[in-house]
Design a protein around this motif. Structure first.
Motif, short mmCIF file in Angstrom:
data_model
loop_
_atom_site.label_atom_id
_atom_site.label_comp_id
_atom_site.label_asym_id
_atom_site.label_seq_id
_atom_site.Cartn_x
_atom_site.Cartn_y
_atom_site.Cartn_z
N VAL A 103 54.50 48.05 38.54
CA VAL A 103 53.45 47.19 37.91
C VAL A 103 53.21 46.17 38.59
CG1 VAL A 103 52.78 46.33 35.55
CG2 VAL A 103 54.35 48.13 35.46
N LEU A 104 51.65 45.92 38.58
CA LEU A 104 51.16 44.66 39.25
C LEU A 104 51.18 43.72 38.28
CD1 LEU A 104 49.74 43.56 41.91
CD2 LEU A 104 47.69 43.94 41.07
N VAL A 105 51.78 42.39 38.73
CA VAL A 105 51.69 41.35 37.71
C VAL A 105 51.14 40.03 38.30
CG1 VAL A 105 53.76 42.22 36.72
CG2 VAL A 105 54.15 40.34 38.55
N GLY A 106 50.59 38.91 37.60
CA GLY A 106 49.94 37.96 38.12
C GLY A 106 49.64 37.14 37.09
N PRO A 107 48.96 35.87 37.20
CA PRO A 107 48.45 34.98 36.15
C PRO A 107 47.02 35.86 35.77
CG PRO A 107 49.05 33.83 38.12
CD PRO A 107 49.30 35.03 38.52
N SER A 108 46.98 35.86 34.60
CA SER A 108 45.67 36.66 33.77
C SER A 108 44.40 36.26 34.52
CB SER A 108 45.66 36.37 32.55
OG SER A 108 45.49 34.82 32.11
N GLY A 109 44.15 34.98 34.89
CA GLY A 109 42.84 34.58 35.63
C GLY A 109 42.74 35.25 36.85
N LEU A 110 43.68 35.44 37.40
CA LEU A 110 43.67 35.79 38.88
C LEU A 110 43.46 37.40 38.93
CD1 LEU A 110 43.96 35.09 41.88
CD2 LEU A 110 46.63 35.65 41.60
N LEU A 111 44.07 37.84 38.05
CA LEU A 111 43.81 39.50 37.86
C LEU A 111 42.40 39.66 37.18
CD1 LEU A 111 47.33 40.65 36.48
CD2 LEU A 111 46.47 40.73 38.99
N SER A 112 42.26 39.11 36.07
CA SER A 112 40.85 39.45 35.76
C SER A 112 39.54 39.35 36.73
CB SER A 112 40.64 38.59 34.44
OG SER A 112 40.64 37.04 34.98
N SER A 113 39.77 38.13 37.46
CA SER A 113 38.86 38.06 38.44
C SER A 113 38.74 39.16 39.47
CB SER A 113 38.89 36.68 39.33
OG SER A 113 39.99 36.73 40.14
N THR A 114 40.00 39.52 39.94
CA THR A 114 39.97 40.87 40.85
C THR A 114 39.51 41.93 40.18
OG1 THR A 114 41.80 39.46 41.89
CG2 THR A 114 41.43 41.84 42.67
N ALA A 115 39.90 42.18 38.92
CA ALA A 115 39.49 43.38 38.35
C ALA A 115 38.07 43.93 38.41
CB ALA A 115 39.93 43.65 36.88
N ARG A 116 37.10 42.93 38.61
CA ARG A 116 35.70 43.04 38.72
C ARG A 116 35.27 43.61 40.46
NH1 ARG A 116 35.49 38.07 35.62
NH2 ARG A 116 35.68 36.79 37.54
N SER A 117 36.19 43.25 41.15
CA SER A 117 36.23 44.00 42.63
C SER A 117 36.62 45.37 42.73
CB SER A 117 36.63 42.98 43.48
OG SER A 117 35.98 41.78 43.42
N ARG A 118 36.30 46.18 43.80
CA ARG A 118 36.80 47.45 43.96
C ARG A 118 37.24 47.66 45.34
NH1 ARG A 118 38.07 50.03 39.62
NH2 ARG A 118 37.72 52.25 40.69
N GLY A 119 38.40 48.17 45.48
CA GLY A 119 38.69 48.70 47.01
C GLY A 119 39.85 47.71 47.80
N ALA A 120 40.42 48.23 48.75
CA ALA A 120 41.51 47.52 49.21
C ALA A 120 41.21 45.86 49.51
CB ALA A 120 41.85 48.23 50.68
N SER A 121 40.14 45.61 49.95
CA SER A 121 39.57 44.28 50.36
C SER A 121 39.97 43.37 49.06
CB SER A 121 38.18 44.09 50.61
OG SER A 121 37.39 44.56 49.73
N ALA A 122 39.80 43.97 47.74
CA ALA A 122 40.11 42.88 46.64
C ALA A 122 41.57 42.56 46.60
CB ALA A 122 39.63 43.81 45.37
N LEU A 123 42.47 43.59 46.89
CA LEU A 123 43.84 43.32 46.86
C LEU A 123 44.33 42.48 48.18
CD1 LEU A 123 45.71 46.54 45.43
CD2 LEU A 123 44.83 44.51 44.04
N SER A 124 43.82 42.73 49.05
CA SER A 124 43.96 42.05 50.31
C SER A 124 43.48 40.36 50.20
CB SER A 124 43.22 42.67 51.66
OG SER A 124 43.44 43.91 51.73
N SER A 125 42.53 40.11 49.38
CA SER A 125 42.34 38.73 49.21
C SER A 125 43.36 37.85 48.51
CB SER A 125 40.76 38.81 48.66
OG SER A 125 40.88 39.13 47.68
N LEU A 126 44.41 38.64 47.95
CA LEU A 126 44.97 37.89 46.87
C LEU A 126 46.40 37.44 47.61
CD1 LEU A 126 45.00 40.44 44.05
CD2 LEU A 126 43.95 38.34 44.01
#
Length: 239
Positions: A103-126
């Motif tokens: 399961v991917l875990v992290g602070p809610s604000g960080l995950l919610s901001s990333t959820a609006r993006s799509r693709g590998a670049s979104a996860l690569s930016s974290l």
């Protein structure tokens, strides 16, 4: 590996004659397990069982180390990961115990901001909390990321899953955590398939040498371990 072998040899040398005689009646099985499986499967299985048909000696091993020790006949069996077992043709036999998704875990604000993006670049930016480089879980997670084009930027590394969750909370980072070891008290949000990238999973297996597969203790042990995982794995995730 050498330390475990020496420990096992010392245990044999120190055994008194009367203990050896008792072993003729109750077989001794040396069992290795990686830490999280030891806590969530092996120890709960023994605690819930009043009597075993064999006497068990436990050793902490990594998944690959456990398989290698079984292959070299230092351990009788090991709780390992399917990826650590090459094939059933390499002298080892294995039975699945638990399908354990990450399961991917992290602070809610960080995950919610990333959820609006799509693709590998979104996860690569974290920023990521990753397993120690070269460990079994590092190979599993890094291989999964590579297949999906994710280039993780580590903010920290640890092989301790509880510590990884604390580090993610403290460093405002994300981490892949096996569902069987999730903790509620870290205050992290959880998500599956963030940005359209599926989460990895691991299959926990019980490994022994092929000639041992018909032994009663092996089938009995695998059954009890499956029952223990059914009671303990994913409790924090489902709560």
């Amino acid at each position: 590996m050498s330390q475990i072998a020496q420990l096992w040899e010392k245990a044999i040398l120190r055994a008194r004659p009367e203990v050896r005689a008792k072993r003729l009646q109750q077989p001794v099985v040396s069992l290795g397990s990686f830490p999280s499986a030891m806590a969530n499967c092996v120890l709960p299985a023994f605690r819930s069982c009043a009597e075993y048909s064999v006497k068990v000696r436990l050793f902490e091993t990594s998944p690959h180390e456990g398989c290698e020790l079984v292959r070299n006949e230092i351990l009788d069996a090991a709780v390992s990961l399917k990826d650590a077992v090459q094939t059933n043709e390499d002298g080892l036999h294995w039975l699945p115990l638990q399908h354990d998704p990450f399961v991917l875990v992290g602070p809610s604000g960080l995950l919610s901001s990333t959820a609006r993006s799509r693709g590998a670049s979104a996860l690569s930016s974290l920023p990521w909390i990753l397993p120690c480089a070269g460990s079994d879980c590092d190979r599993l997670i890094s291989g999964h990321m590579a297949r999906h084009g994710v280039r993780a930027r580590p903010a920290g590394r640890t092989d301790d899953w509880s510590l990884a969750q604390e580090m993610a909370a403290a460093l405002n980072a994300v981490a892949y955590i096996p569902s069987s070891v999730l903790r509620n008290e870290c205050g992290l949000a959880r998500v599956v398939d963030l940005a359209g990238i599926p989460n990895p999973f691991r299959t926990v297996v019980l490994v022994t040498r092929r000639p041992e597969e018909q032994k009663q203790w092996f089938s009995d042990m695998s059954r009890r371990f499956k029952q223990a995982y059914a009671r303990t794995a994913g409790e924090a995730y489902s709560s």
